[in-house]
Design a protein around this motif. Structure first.
Motif, short mmCIF file in Angstrom:
data_model
loop_
_atom_site.label_atom_id
_atom_site.label_comp_id
_atom_site.label_asym_id
_atom_site.label_seq_id
_atom_site.Cartn_x
_atom_site.Cartn_y
_atom_site.Cartn_z
N ALA A 185 0.84 -1.20 0.00
CA ALA A 185 0.00 0.00 0.00
C ALA A 185 0.88 1.25 0.00
O ALA A 185 1.78 1.38 0.82
CB ALA A 185 -0.91 0.00 1.22
N GLY A 186 0.62 2.16 -0.96
CA GLY A 186 1.33 3.42 -1.03
C GLY A 186 2.63 3.39 -1.82
O GLY A 186 3.25 4.43 -2.02
N ASP A 187 3.07 2.21 -2.29
CA ASP A 187 4.32 2.15 -3.05
C ASP A 187 4.19 2.72 -4.44
O ASP A 187 5.17 3.21 -5.01
CB ASP A 187 4.84 0.71 -3.14
N ARG A 223 -0.18 -0.52 4.95
CA ARG A 223 1.27 -0.57 4.76
C ARG A 223 1.89 -1.18 6.03
O ARG A 223 1.61 -0.73 7.13
CB ARG A 223 1.81 0.84 4.54
N PRO A 224 2.74 -2.21 5.88
CA PRO A 224 3.36 -2.82 7.06
C PRO A 224 4.22 -1.81 7.83
O PRO A 224 4.86 -0.93 7.23
CB PRO A 224 4.24 -3.93 6.48
N PRO A 229 5.78 6.33 -0.39
CA PRO A 229 6.07 7.43 -1.31
C PRO A 229 4.80 8.06 -1.87
O PRO A 229 4.82 9.19 -2.33
CB PRO A 229 6.89 6.76 -2.42
N HIS A 230 3.69 7.33 -1.82
CA HIS A 230 2.41 7.84 -2.33
C HIS A 230 1.34 7.67 -1.25
O HIS A 230 0.41 6.88 -1.42
CB HIS A 230 2.00 7.10 -3.60
N PRO A 231 1.45 8.38 -0.14
CA PRO A 231 0.51 8.16 0.96
C PRO A 231 -0.94 8.50 0.60
O PRO A 231 -1.85 8.04 1.27
CB PRO A 231 1.03 9.06 2.08
#
Length: 160
Positions: free
Chosen positions: A61-63, A142-143, A150-152
């Motif tokens: 998540a968010g990568d 996100r763990p 990088p992309h919250p």
């Protein structure tokens, strides 16, 4: 021993179900490593546990700032109906837009093994089972061991 196998079309996650009721579900690229571990005497096959679920993601998540594939799987008696639904505002194509509003994604079955895949930004998933009135809510987060995303902006807003 006979083993049934099904490869999911988008993620290439492989479901395998043995005639003795044990199963293995893994990303295609991990299978060789798992089979090597089995040859060394490690157990790679799982016993059905109707309360446990496994999730796979293309990216954490968010990568990345765009939708990716996600997979959730578990086990249930073959006569148990399994339906998966989402926090609709998070799910994007190609599966949702092509379906009628409110329709459910496909749940694949192989023996006692079930699985569902979809494409979306990180979302919340609800598992509906005919043998259990509770509806587990699985939120893809996100763990904690990873650095900040990088992309919250694509992470799930828990305030809803």
């Amino acid at each position: 021993m006979h083993i049934d196998r099904l490869t999911l079309p988008v993620s290439n996650v492989v479901m395998q179900y043995r005639e003795d009721g044990k199963y293995l579900i893994a990303r295609e690229e991990k299978l060789r490593m798992l089979y090597d571990a089995e040859r060394r005497g490690l157990s790679i096959w799982n016993e059905p546990n109707h309360k446990a679920m496994t999730a796979f993601e293309e990216e954490f998540a968010g990568d990345v700032p765009h939708p990716t594939w996600w997979v959730i799987s578990g086990t249930a008696s073959p006569d148990t109906d399994i339906h998966v639904s989402f926090a609709d505002d998070h799910v994007v194509g190609p599966f949702r837009p092509a379906r009628a509003a409110g329709s459910a994604p496909q749940v694949y079955r192989l023996g006692k093994l079930w699985t569902c895949e979809w494409i979306s930004l990180p979302t919340t998933v609800y598992i509906h089972r005919s043998d259990d009135p509770t509806v587990p809510r699985i939120t893809f987060r996100r763990p904690n061991f990873l650095p900040p995303a990088p992309h919250p902006e694509v992470e799930i807003d828990e305030s809803r």
